[in-house]
Design an enzyme around this catalytic site. Structure first.
Site, short mmCIF file in Angstrom:
data_model
loop_
_atom_site.label_atom_id
_atom_site.label_comp_id
_atom_site.label_asym_id
_atom_site.label_seq_id
_atom_site.Cartn_x
_atom_site.Cartn_y
_atom_site.Cartn_z
N GLU A 113 -38.47 -42.97 -31.12
CA GLU A 113 -39.46 -42.38 -32.09
C GLU A 113 -38.97 -42.90 -33.25
O GLU A 113 -37.92 -42.93 -33.93
CB GLU A 113 -38.80 -40.94 -31.76
N THR B 247 -35.70 -37.31 -23.57
CA THR B 247 -35.61 -37.44 -22.09
C THR B 247 -36.24 -38.84 -21.60
O THR B 247 -36.96 -39.15 -21.93
CB THR B 247 -35.99 -36.22 -21.36
N THR C 270 -38.27 -26.36 -30.13
CA THR C 270 -38.37 -25.42 -28.95
C THR C 270 -39.38 -24.25 -29.05
O THR C 270 -40.15 -23.89 -28.38
CB THR C 270 -37.01 -24.92 -28.65
N ASN D 205 -38.82 -35.22 -35.16
CA ASN D 205 -38.01 -34.21 -34.42
C ASN D 205 -37.84 -33.00 -35.35
O ASN D 205 -37.46 -31.88 -34.66
CB ASN D 205 -36.80 -34.70 -34.11
#
Lengths: 220, 213
Positions: free
Chosen positions: A88, A1, A220, A215
């Site tokens: 990243e 984001t 989550t 990642n």
């Protein structure tokens, strides 16, 4: 984001400000990419206090509006490039400039396709001056152009011209990429697709093993 | 307050800002460089771990003309939906509240209610209308915000507001997630012969392919 907050003390009408902000977003944040994933939260909020004492800008077609637009573009581009620079796992910023398409929008679309290509990004990380992947990404951007006018430069090294691959110093080209990675600097890719008036730029970063590692862990 | 903002702003280094050439001068201050703006970033206990600042607020002393650009992802987060409605109701805004840690995306009606409650609380503390408070969130998609921790931190956040560069820099740290650097810049230029300032802050490092409209 990506999130952004931009502020100014210029005095500007609401409809003019909203148009200017979208133009600046299209020339900056909408031209960056790290991984091709468009977030659920991307937002830029821009606020104008009007406390500078400058005269009110009530039309986009006046000198003052163009001066403010230029400042807004610059601030948003500076911030957008810092996001791509900090991608990243990135070791360098990739700046893709495209000239010669029929419009700014078309050039920008080609530039973003090249900056978004995982194969181009991985080649930069592998310090591989892979003109074929750059040409391929330009070719699938969805903008038609005459292949015989395709010109590609990596830094100041000419890799293709008139649609023909050229002999070039591979070691020098690879060292150019290596050096940029060592100082977390900028790799520039300059592409010409014809004689049209359109110029556009996009920014990205190289694709490293760390991107996957970061990642795979950020769950989550 | 000043020392805590200074401490917060130093949590991560500043990004190198590659400004295009033009008739402007880079000045310190990010979002607080322009006249009338204040900012702060504090640790509110929202992140999964660590004590990096995670809650930021930017305010304007007057009704500021507002504009916004938002993701075109159909699965838009609750704060995105909220801000689009607020900008349709009002041409001006007075505050932007930003939290890091949870994105409040894919969180359904409950997530939307969380946004409304945060905006209402900031509006009450700052004596503004709720639609003058805009909200941005970033972090783990699918998780609701840690609302109690956020609401309990708001009075301290409001009391930390500052028009200084430290205020801007601490806010630029508080909005980050996986970023390695804070992203903040401001320029001064002339518009119609008068000096104006434009400043900003941003965050972003992963899930980056914006298509905002």
């Amino acid at each position: 984001t990506m999130l952004g907050v931009v502020t100014t003390d210029a005095l500007v009408n609401s409809d003019v400000w909203r148009k200017m902000v979208q133009v600046a977003v299209n020339r900056s944040f909408n031209q960056i990419t790290v991984d091709g994933d468009t977030s659920t939260n991307d937002t830029v909020i821009a606020l104008a206090s009007g406390l500078s004492g400058a005269s009110r800008i009530s039309s986009v077609n006046c000198n003052e509006a163009m001066q403010l637009q230029a400042c807004l573009d610059a601030v948003m581009q500076g911030l957008a490039k810092s996001i791509a620079w900090d991608g990243e796992g990135a070791t360098c910023l990739i700046e893709v400039t495209v000239i010669g398409a029929d419009s700014e929008v078309e050039s920008a679309k080609i530039a973003r396709a090249v900056a978004s290509s995982s194969l181009v990004k991985a080649a930069v990380y592998g310090r591989d001056p892979n003109w074929g992947r750059i040409a391929c990404a330009a070719g699938y951007a969805g903008i038609s152009f005459d292949l015989n006018k395709l010109r590609i430069m990596l830094g100041d090294i000419l890799l293709m011209d008139g649609g023909q691959p050229l002999p070039f110093d591979r070691v020098a080209a690879s060292n150019y990429l290596k050096k940029a990675g060592e100082i977390h600097g900028t790799v520039t890719i300059h592409i010409s697709v014809g004689d049209g008036p359109g110029n556009g730029r996009a920014w990205g970063c190289d694709l490293s093993y760390d991107y996957v590692k970061i990642n795979a862990e950020y769950t989550t | 307050v000043s020392s805590s903002l200074k401490e917060a702003s130093k949590y991560i280094p500043a990004a190198p800002i590659l400004l295009p050439e033009g008739p402007w001068k880079q000045i310190p201050g990010g979002v607080t460089a322009a006249e009338g703006f204040n900012a702060a970033g504090i640790f509110g206990g929202l992140r999964a771990k660590g004590e990096k600042p995670d809650l930021a607020l930017v305010t304007c002393d007057v009704d500021a003309i507002s504009a916004g650009a938002f993701t075109t992802n159909v699965v838009a987060a609750a704060p995105v939906i909220y801000c689009k409605k607020a900008l349709n109701i009002s041409k001006t805004a007075r505050a932007v509240l930003i939290n890091a840690g949870q994105a409040n995306a894919a969180t359904g009606d409950a997530g939307y209610q969380d946004v409304v409650e945060c905006a209402n609380t900031v509006a009450m503390l700052l004596k503004m209308k709720p639609e003058e408070v805009l909200i941005e969130s970033t972090g783990v998609v699918g998780q609701r915000i840690k609302k109690d921790a956020l609401l309990n931190s708001l009075p301290r956040l409001v009391n930390s507001l500052s028009s200084s560069a430290e205020g801007a820099d601490s806010a630029a740290v508080a909005i980050t997630t996986t970023d390695l650097v804070r992203k903040s810049v401001a320029v001064e230029s002339q518009v119609g012969g008068k000096i104006i300032r434009v400043g900003g802050m941003a965050k972003g490092s992963g899930m980056i392919h914006p298509n905002m409209a």
